[in-house]
Design an enzyme around this catalytic site. Structure first.
Site, PDB file in Angstrom:
ATOM      1  N   THR A   3       0.860  -1.186   0.000  1.00 35.15           N
ATOM      2  CA  THR A   3       0.000   0.000   0.000  1.00 35.15           C
ATOM      3  C   THR A   3       0.896   1.235   0.000  1.00 35.15           C
ATOM      4  O   THR A   3       2.120   1.126  -0.021  1.00 35.15           O
ATOM      5  CB  THR A   3      -0.917   0.027   1.233  1.00 35.15           C
ATOM      6  OG1 THR A   3      -0.127   0.353   2.395  1.00 35.15           O
ATOM      7  CG2 THR A   3      -1.589  -1.322   1.450  1.00 35.15           C
ATOM      8  N   CYS A   4       0.281   2.421   0.061  1.00 31.01           N
ATOM      9  CA  CYS A   4       1.095   3.638   0.077  1.00 31.01           C
ATOM     10  C   CYS A   4       1.898   3.759   1.368  1.00 31.01           C
ATOM     11  O   CYS A   4       2.898   4.484   1.415  1.00 31.01           O
ATOM     12  CB  CYS A   4       0.211   4.873  -0.107  1.00 31.01           C
ATOM     13  SG  CYS A   4      -1.073   5.062   1.146  1.00 31.01           S
ATOM     14  N   ASN A   5       1.485   3.049   2.413  1.00 33.40           N
ATOM     15  CA  ASN A   5       2.167   3.155   3.703  1.00 33.40           C
ATOM     16  C   ASN A   5       3.045   1.971   4.055  1.00 33.40           C
ATOM     17  O   ASN A   5       3.822   2.045   5.006  1.00 33.40           O
ATOM     18  CB  ASN A   5       1.138   3.340   4.830  1.00 33.40           C
ATOM     19  CG  ASN A   5       0.532   4.720   4.822  1.00 33.40           C
ATOM     20  OD1 ASN A   5       1.153   5.673   4.376  1.00 33.40           O
ATOM     21  ND2 ASN A   5      -0.698   4.825   5.296  1.00 33.40           N
TER      22      ASN A   5
ATOM     23  N   SER B 116      -1.639   1.394  11.486  1.00 32.23           N
ATOM     24  CA  SER B 116      -1.824   2.329  10.381  1.00 32.23           C
ATOM     25  C   SER B 116      -1.459   3.758  10.781  1.00 32.23           C
ATOM     26  O   SER B 116      -1.446   4.103  11.964  1.00 32.23           O
ATOM     27  CB  SER B 116      -3.287   2.307   9.908  1.00 32.23           C
ATOM     28  OG  SER B 116      -3.641   1.035   9.427  1.00 32.23           O
TER      29      SER B 116
ATOM     30  N   GLU C 273      -8.204   2.955  11.042  1.00 27.76           N
ATOM     31  CA  GLU C 273      -8.800   3.074   9.702  1.00 27.76           C
ATOM     32  C   GLU C 273      -9.118   1.688   9.147  1.00 27.76           C
ATOM     33  O   GLU C 273      -8.444   0.702   9.446  1.00 27.76           O
ATOM     34  CB  GLU C 273      -7.866   3.859   8.772  1.00 27.76           C
ATOM     35  CG  GLU C 273      -6.488   3.253   8.566  1.00 27.76           C
ATOM     36  CD  GLU C 273      -6.420   2.332   7.367  1.00 27.76           C
ATOM     37  OE1 GLU C 273      -7.375   2.300   6.590  1.00 27.76           O
ATOM     38  OE2 GLU C 273      -5.412   1.629   7.234  1.00 27.76           O
TER      39      GLU C 273
ATOM     40  N   GLN D 184      -7.535  -3.780   1.555  1.00 26.14           N
ATOM     41  CA  GLN D 184      -6.285  -3.967   0.820  1.00 26.14           C
ATOM     42  C   GLN D 184      -5.670  -5.327   1.132  1.00 26.14           C
ATOM     43  O   GLN D 184      -5.107  -5.985   0.253  1.00 26.14           O
ATOM     44  CB  GLN D 184      -5.320  -2.836   1.172  1.00 26.14           C
ATOM     45  CG  GLN D 184      -5.793  -1.473   0.663  1.00 26.14           C
ATOM     46  CD  GLN D 184      -5.011  -0.320   1.276  1.00 26.14           C
ATOM     47  OE1 GLN D 184      -4.558  -0.399   2.423  1.00 26.14           O
ATOM     48  NE2 GLN D 184      -4.857   0.746   0.517  1.00 26.14           N
TER      49      GLN D 184
ATOM     50  N   GLY E 254      -8.472   5.181  -8.836  1.00 21.25           N
ATOM     51  CA  GLY E 254      -8.496   4.044  -7.930  1.00 21.25           C
ATOM     52  C   GLY E 254      -9.239   4.324  -6.640  1.00 21.25           C
ATOM     53  O   GLY E 254      -9.910   5.352  -6.486  1.00 21.25           O
ATOM     54  N   GLU E 255      -9.078   3.407  -5.681  1.00 19.80           N
ATOM     55  CA  GLU E 255      -9.822   3.485  -4.418  1.00 19.80           C
ATOM     56  C   GLU E 255      -9.477   4.746  -3.628  1.00 19.80           C
ATOM     57  O   GLU E 255     -10.365   5.395  -3.072  1.00 19.80           O
ATOM     58  CB  GLU E 255      -9.501   2.241  -3.582  1.00 19.80           C
ATOM     59  CG  GLU E 255     -10.272   2.166  -2.269  1.00 19.80           C
ATOM     60  CD  GLU E 255      -9.927   0.912  -1.485  1.00 19.80           C
ATOM     61  OE1 GLU E 255     -10.462   0.751  -0.379  1.00 19.80           O
ATOM     62  OE2 GLU E 255      -9.117   0.102  -1.973  1.00 19.80           O
TER      63      GLU E 255
END
Length: 423
Positions: A54-56, A112, A117, A123, A194-195
């Site tokens: 993911t982005c994180n 997170s 969240e 994901q 996207g999401e």
């Protein structure tokens, strides 16, 4: 059987390093095949694997007879083009109960950037489906992830971990509101469909901006998202020429290279007569060249820049975190008990196979006796005696073998196994 995870996230690695290890969803299948093939050349031919990206965070989860963390570090370092020592300095490597605890915390939103969240759960489910489709998900990892989903559901149901959480998209709206007094007068461009962009567009649309546009490589997908917000869709190729029209730009694509360069932003600023632009880059790797941030009248935020905003109010949720950790502890203990039992499976299979062989032998002998006309009662008696002797032979032999101490241990084991009273 052992499980292990290797990962790096927003707390351990800078954005640009994380970008080297970002895998789009459609890349997971070939990436998993590469990872598992690398194990096949060594001492670990049968390895289950899944990748969450993911982005994180990027995390590799594996299961095999024996853990192979060093090999996993080497493979990931090579895939990202960095030295293993550099990767180790920014990564975490966890095994067995620690790995289980980590995945349960991730699923529950405790690890997170936005505490509590729920997006990460979706994901993770996507990643598990990708691993299953690629044939990389075995029974052990499947059990680990299914239990993590169950724990996450219990955490969200039994605690207030998600109460008052601020999403990345909500944080972006909050920061934009600090720059522009009236968001009703702003023109907003979303790059990607996207999401994450869907979520961001939903939050900005709630503030009723003057206009919304979606720029996407696939125009049809962009049009579908734009229609939900009464906006327009445009091709990604048209972005440089139209960038100056927008006050707010939010980008999140799966591109491996920046799609909004310094030159394009400089030209847009000149055309806007240096009216400020608010830009949010939610992509990993970056969609917007980092040099853009140095431009005057540009306010550029990355996922890491939003950390301070999204973490506000965390203190109010610490009681919920404590409750969640108790639920997670129970989940870890249950999984480790299940994993421990898995070690007995080969022995159980061998016992069943041996019992089936004995049964088949005695059944064949009984059929021959019946075919010769022997009385049924006599045949049944002989068959039962034959099975009993085969079952008891090993135990009786052990009772007469070895020294006194070993015979005593054997006697105790036989008593537990064969002389238990039915309750």
């Amino acid at each position: 059987m052992s499980v292990w995870t290797l990962g790096l996230n927003h707390t351990t690695a800078p954005l640009d390093l994380r970008g080297r290890f970002a895998f789009a969803l459609d890349q997971l299948a070939p990436t998993l095949q590469s990872l598992r093939s690398s194990f096949a050349t060594g001492r670990h031919p049968q390895v289950e694997a899944a990748i969450i990206s993911t982005c994180n965070r990027t995390e590799i989860y594996c299961a095999a007879e024996h853990a192979a963390l060093d090999h996993t570090v080497g493979w990931l370092a090579e895939s990202g083009g960095v030295a293993p020592a550099l990767l180790r300095s920014h990564a975490y490597a966890l095994q067995d109960d620690e790995a289980a605890r980590h995945v349960f915390r991730v699923a529950s939103g405790l690890d997170s950037m936005v505490l509590g969240e729920a997006q990460i759960l979706g994901q993770m489910k996507d990643a598990v489906r990708a691993a299953e489709t690629a044939g990389a998900l075995g029974s052990t990892l499947n059990q680990l992830f299914q239990r993590s989903f169950a724990v996450a559901k219990e955490v969200r149901t039994a605690t207030e971990i998600g109460a008052h959480s601020i999403s990345m998209a909500a944080a972006a709206v909050r920061l934009a509101g600090q720059l522009f007094e009236d968001l009703h007068q702003t023109r907003v461009l979303f790059v990607g469909a996207g999401e994450m962009i869907d979520l961001a567009a939903t939050h900005f649309a709630a503030r009723d901006p003057k206009s919304i546009a979606i720029a996407n490589r696939t125009l049809e997908r962009g049009e579908k998202l734009a229609s939900r917000f009464g906006g327009e869709a445009m091709r990604l190729a048209d972005l440089p020429n139209r960038l100056a029209e927008f006050d707010i730009v939010v980008s999140c694509t799966a591109s491996t290279l920046p799609i909004i360069g310094l030159g394009a932003v400089e030209r847009a600023l000149k055309a806007r007569k240096h009216r400020p632009m608010f830009m949010v880059d939610l992509a990993v790797p970056r969609d917007i060249e980092p040099e853009v941030k140095a431009l005057e009248d540009i306010y550029l935020y990355t996922v890491d820049d939003l950390a301070q905003v999204v973490q506000q109010g965390q203190a109010n949720r610490q009681a919920a975190v404590a409750q969640a950790e108790v639920i997670i502890d129970a989940g870890v203990q249950s999984f480790m008990h299940w994993l421990g039992q898995r070690g007995s499976v080969p022995l159980i299979q061998q016992l069943n196979a041996q019992a089936d062989e004995w049964r088949a032998t005695e059944m064949a002998r009984a059929r021959k006796l019946l075919a010769r006309g022997e009385p049924v009662d006599a045949v049944l008696e002989a068959m039962s005696r034959g099975l009993t002797q085969k079952m008891m032979h090993g135990a009786m032999a052990e009772l007469h073998a070895g020294d006194a101490a070993s015979r005593e241990q054997t006697a105790q084991a036989i008593s537990r196994l064969f002389l238990r009273k039915e309750r």
